[in-house]
Design a protein around this motif. Structure first.
Motif, PDB file in Angstrom:
ATOM      1  N   ALA A 321       0.832  -1.213   0.000  1.00 38.18           N
ATOM      2  CA  ALA A 321       0.000   0.000   0.000  1.00 38.18           C
ATOM      3  C   ALA A 321       0.858   1.251   0.000  1.00 38.18           C
ATOM      4  CB  ALA A 321      -0.930  -0.009   1.215  1.00 38.18           C
ATOM      5  N   ALA A 322       1.932   1.258   0.797  1.00 40.60           N
ATOM      6  CA  ALA A 322       2.811   2.425   0.852  1.00 40.60           C
ATOM      7  C   ALA A 322       3.500   2.648  -0.498  1.00 40.60           C
ATOM      8  CB  ALA A 322       3.854   2.243   1.952  1.00 40.60           C
ATOM      9  N   PHE A 323       3.988   1.574  -1.110  1.00 42.92           N
ATOM     10  CA  PHE A 323       4.638   1.722  -2.419  1.00 42.92           C
ATOM     11  C   PHE A 323       3.632   2.208  -3.457  1.00 42.92           C
ATOM     12  CE2 PHE A 323       6.260   0.427  -6.520  1.00 42.92           C
ATOM     13  CZ  PHE A 323       7.624   0.692  -6.425  1.00 42.92           C
ATOM     14  N   TYR A 324       2.414   1.681  -3.398  1.00 46.14           N
ATOM     15  CA  TYR A 324       1.381   2.093  -4.354  1.00 46.14           C
ATOM     16  C   TYR A 324       1.076   3.575  -4.203  1.00 46.14           C
ATOM     17  CZ  TYR A 324      -2.588   1.407  -7.469  1.00 46.14           C
ATOM     18  OH  TYR A 324      -3.434   1.470  -8.540  1.00 46.14           O
ATOM     19  N   GLY A 378      -0.470   0.731 -15.607  1.00 46.34           N
ATOM     20  CA  GLY A 378       0.254  -0.431 -15.111  1.00 46.34           C
ATOM     21  C   GLY A 378       1.078  -1.120 -16.164  1.00 46.34           C
ATOM     22  N   ILE A 379       1.636  -0.353 -17.089  1.00 39.89           N
ATOM     23  CA  ILE A 379       2.481  -0.911 -18.140  1.00 39.89           C
ATOM     24  C   ILE A 379       3.869  -1.196 -17.565  1.00 39.89           C
ATOM     25  CG2 ILE A 379       3.482  -0.482 -20.417  1.00 39.89           C
ATOM     26  CD1 ILE A 379       0.439  -0.844 -20.399  1.00 39.89           C
ATOM     27  N   PRO A 380       4.499  -2.341 -17.927  1.00 37.05           N
ATOM     28  CA  PRO A 380       5.838  -2.657 -17.398  1.00 37.05           C
ATOM     29  C   PRO A 380       6.861  -1.557 -17.664  1.00 37.05           C
ATOM     30  CG  PRO A 380       4.873  -4.579 -18.433  1.00 37.05           C
ATOM     31  CD  PRO A 380       3.933  -3.438 -18.717  1.00 37.05           C
ATOM     32  N   LEU A 381       7.881  -1.531 -16.803  1.00 39.73           N
ATOM     33  CA  LEU A 381       8.969  -0.554 -16.769  1.00 39.73           C
ATOM     34  C   LEU A 381       8.518   0.787 -16.190  1.00 39.73           C
ATOM     35  CD1 LEU A 381      10.835  -1.227 -20.139  1.00 39.73           C
ATOM     36  CD2 LEU A 381      11.147  -2.332 -17.909  1.00 39.73           C
ATOM     37  N   THR A 382       7.338   0.838 -15.608  1.00 44.15           N
ATOM     38  CA  THR A 382       6.888   2.025 -14.882  1.00 44.15           C
ATOM     39  C   THR A 382       6.549   1.626 -13.452  1.00 44.15           C
ATOM     40  OG1 THR A 382       4.557   1.742 -15.483  1.00 44.15           O
ATOM     41  CG2 THR A 382       5.920   3.051 -16.972  1.00 44.15           C
ATOM     42  N   ILE A 386       4.849  -2.109 -11.118  1.00 45.04           N
ATOM     43  CA  ILE A 386       5.385  -2.734  -9.904  1.00 45.04           C
ATOM     44  C   ILE A 386       4.412  -2.570  -8.740  1.00 45.04           C
ATOM     45  CG2 ILE A 386       7.294  -2.708  -8.249  1.00 45.04           C
ATOM     46  CD1 ILE A 386       8.067  -3.805 -10.958  1.00 45.04           C
ATOM     47  N   ALA A 387       3.792  -1.400  -8.647  1.00 44.07           N
ATOM     48  CA  ALA A 387       2.839  -1.153  -7.559  1.00 44.07           C
ATOM     49  C   ALA A 387       1.667  -2.121  -7.644  1.00 44.07           C
ATOM     50  CB  ALA A 387       2.353   0.297  -7.623  1.00 44.07           C
ATOM     51  N   LYS A 388       1.109  -2.301  -8.854  1.00 37.47           N
ATOM     52  CA  LYS A 388       0.003  -3.248  -9.003  1.00 37.47           C
ATOM     53  C   LYS A 388       0.460  -4.684  -8.756  1.00 37.47           C
ATOM     54  CE  LYS A 388      -3.177  -0.741 -11.995  1.00 37.47           C
ATOM     55  NZ  LYS A 388      -3.854  -0.663 -13.301  1.00 37.47           N
ATOM     56  N   LEU A 461      11.614   3.624 -10.413  1.00 42.81           N
ATOM     57  CA  LEU A 461      10.874   2.726  -9.511  1.00 42.81           C
ATOM     58  C   LEU A 461      10.332   1.517 -10.259  1.00 42.81           C
ATOM     59  CD1 LEU A 461       8.835   5.263  -7.327  1.00 42.81           C
ATOM     60  CD2 LEU A 461      10.798   3.897  -6.619  1.00 42.81           C
ATOM     61  N   GLY A 462      10.034   1.690 -11.538  1.00 43.78           N
ATOM     62  CA  GLY A 462       9.535   0.564 -12.317  1.00 43.78           C
ATOM     63  C   GLY A 462      10.612  -0.431 -12.684  1.00 43.78           C
ATOM     64  N   ILE A 463      11.867   0.017 -12.736  1.00 38.54           N
ATOM     65  CA  ILE A 463      12.971  -0.871 -13.116  1.00 38.54           C
ATOM     66  C   ILE A 463      13.755  -1.340 -11.896  1.00 38.54           C
ATOM     67  CG2 ILE A 463      15.077  -1.044 -14.500  1.00 38.54           C
ATOM     68  CD1 ILE A 463      13.902   1.156 -16.311  1.00 38.54           C
ATOM     69  N   PHE A 464      13.976  -0.446 -10.947  1.00 32.83           N
ATOM     70  CA  PHE A 464      14.742  -0.774  -9.735  1.00 32.83           C
ATOM     71  C   PHE A 464      13.926  -0.423  -8.485  1.00 32.83           C
ATOM     72  CE2 PHE A 464      17.839   0.608 -13.001  1.00 32.83           C
ATOM     73  CZ  PHE A 464      18.511  -0.599 -13.200  1.00 32.83           C
ATOM     74  N   PRO A 465      12.902  -1.209  -8.163  1.00 31.22           N
ATOM     75  CA  PRO A 465      12.065  -0.870  -7.003  1.00 31.22           C
ATOM     76  C   PRO A 465      12.668  -1.270  -5.662  1.00 31.22           C
ATOM     77  CG  PRO A 465      11.263  -2.868  -8.013  1.00 31.22           C
ATOM     78  CD  PRO A 465      12.406  -2.390  -8.877  1.00 31.22           C
ATOM     79  N   GLY A 466      13.778  -2.015  -5.690  1.00 32.24           N
ATOM     80  CA  GLY A 466      14.313  -2.586  -4.461  1.00 32.24           C
ATOM     81  C   GLY A 466      14.668  -1.564  -3.396  1.00 32.24           C
TER      82      GLY A 466
END
Length: 479
Positions: A321-324, A378-382, A386-388, A461-466
């Motif tokens: 939820a926080a990341f979203y 919610g397209i990849p690389l964004t 990752i949030a979804k 954030l879509g590529i490196f969310p860690g």
């Protein structure tokens, strides 16, 4: 109150002092530019104050407040969102005849109310924070009283917010009748592990009406599109981010404190609301030709998605939820930042037809919009993808199949209206009739730089969310 408790409240005191400082600047007849720069510097002071006190957390200022990592995380989101809204507000108001100076007083007060919600552990601080936020929003929504249906939108929000406050107070009264306390932890101890507390469930069910209104969840969403359309574009961004972050934070804290997941009836109710919000929000957005109304209906769907992460009630759900919220807030600010820049003195850039062929005239702003809408879809690389994914993972892990399935289906539906906006930017006929704003070079560069940084963060954030996930986890462990 000891010294450490006083220090823990320092960021919130600086935030309150900022509104008074703006009043003094207005009294000395300072210009809009001076007030804007001073407001930005005071917002930076709040961030520095939060950084200064972070090593002393958590601190309990009982019975009303607890300043911990959870509160610091959501307060940080609120302050950064407010700073972006403040910058876009300068761009938006600079060429208008209305005096924008008092606007910044209301902006700081509304931010203070939202920040108080993130650290509230008592119904009194919860209600005070919510009312400070709401009363400020009444004036902010209707600030441009001579155009954009502003007064109508302000009145709608005023009446419905007043009714929702009545529901909130009545629900709090029922819970107080059952438990004899308004403090979250004491309420949890009073109801214990029993799942048969009828008054508690009735009280929270009535409170849910007010919370659903503030988050624009179905079926309490009827105000959203009208208010989004009638409010000034930066205020709409504020409602969509700061206001909802504060309310969701206090809902999350209360649910964790009382272990709301032990009540199957409450969880089933939230599941129904989540499913209804996802379906209603996406279906109503399909035929919208007004981009602000489209974002209003889209926000209904997105907070339905967010409830899927709320339902498990575990650490993974809170992190998701926080990341979203981080990804969604940055995306919304980027979209409304572009709307603010493109808006003219007499009209907001809200009609979809105004964006026809924009890519050929304003490629930077068009690129910001394209990446932002791809993230919302919610397209990849964004960051949106990752949030979804995190939200879906938390729901699948707890076996919440109905809302998870609806999330997937409605996300596919949402692709249509997001891609429709993007296709409009590539249309053959370039838009005509709009005169670019004549901004001070510094603010022109600052605005465009901010928008570019936002879309870079979305891609990062879509590529490196860690790193972001680890940072969120570190804050949430300070409890």
């Amino acid at each position: 109150m000891n010294e450490l408790q006083f220090e823990a409240l320092l960021p919130f005191m600086v935030l309150a002092a900022a509104s008074m400082a703006v009043i003094l600047l207005i009294a000395f007849r300072m210009s809009h530019t001076v007030i804007q720069v001073a407001a930005f510097l005071m917002a930076c002071l709040v961030i520095l104050a939060m950084w200064y006190v972070k090593d002393t957390l958590p601190q309990k200022v009982l019975p009303l407040l607890v300043v911990d990592g959870f509160g610091a995380l959501f307060t940080g989101m609120i302050i950064f969102s407010m700073m972006a809204v403040g910058l876009f507000s300068y761009v938006y108001f600079e060429e208008r005849e209305e005096n924008p100076k008092e606007y910044y007083i209301l902006l700081f007060l509304a931010t203070l109310g939202a920040a108080i919600l993130t650290i509230s552990v008592h119904f009194i601080s919860f209600f005070i924070g919510l009312e400070v936020l709401s009363v400020s929003l009444y004036a902010l929504i209707a600030y441009l009283r001579n155009r954009n249906h502003a007064v109508e939108s302000g009145m709608k929000y005023l009446v419905l917010a007043a009714v929702s406050s009545a529901f909130l107070l009545f629900g709090m009264a029922l819970i107080y009748m059952e438990t004899g306390s308004m403090e979250f932890t004491v309420i949890a101890q009073s109801i214990g592990a029993s799942a048969s507390s009828v008054l508690f469930m009735m009280g929270f069910g009535i409170m849910l009406v007010a919370i659903g209104f503030k988050l624009a969840l179905a079926p309490f969403h009827l105000w959203a599109a009208d208010v989004y359309q009638g409010a000034p574009a930066p205020v709409t961004a504020f409602i969509a981010t700061v206001s909802k972050i504060g309310v969701f934070a206090v809902l999350l804290r209360f649910a964790q404190s009382v272990n709301l997941q032990q009540y199957p009836l409450m969880m089933n109710t939230f599941s129904v609301i989540a499913i209804a919000s996802m379906i209603v929000g996406n279906l109503l957005a399909l035929r919208q030709q007004n981009i602000k109304r489209l974002m209003g209906y889209s926000s209904i769907a997105h907070f339905g998605y967010l409830l899927v992460a709320f339902l498990p009630g575990n650490a993974a759900g809170v992190e998701a939820a926080a990341f979203y919220l981080v990804a969604y807030s940055i995306t919304l600010l980027a979209v409304f930042g572009v709307i603010s820049v493109l808006s003219t003195r007499m009209k907001d850039a809200e009609d979809l037809a105004m964006y026809k062929g924009l890519l050929y005239k304003r490629p930077v702003l068009s690129t910001v919009l394209i990446i932002s809408f791809l993230s919302l879809a919610g397209i990849p690389l964004t960051a949106g993808f990752i949030a979804k994914f995190f939200v879906l993972a938390s729901g699948v892990h707890r076996g919440l199949w109905p809302p998870v399935i609806v999330l997937v289906i409605t996300s596919v539906i949402g692709l249509y209206y997001y891609l429709r906006v993007i296709s409009t930017l590539f249309a053959a006929a370039p838009s005509t009739g709009s005169v670019p704003k004549t901004l001070h070079p510094f603010f022109y560069i600052a605005t465009h730089a901010t928008l570019i940084i936002m879309v870079i963060i979305l891609c990062w954030l879509g590529i490196f969310p860690g790193n972001a996930v680890e940072g969120i986890r570190a804050f949430l462990l300070i409890r």
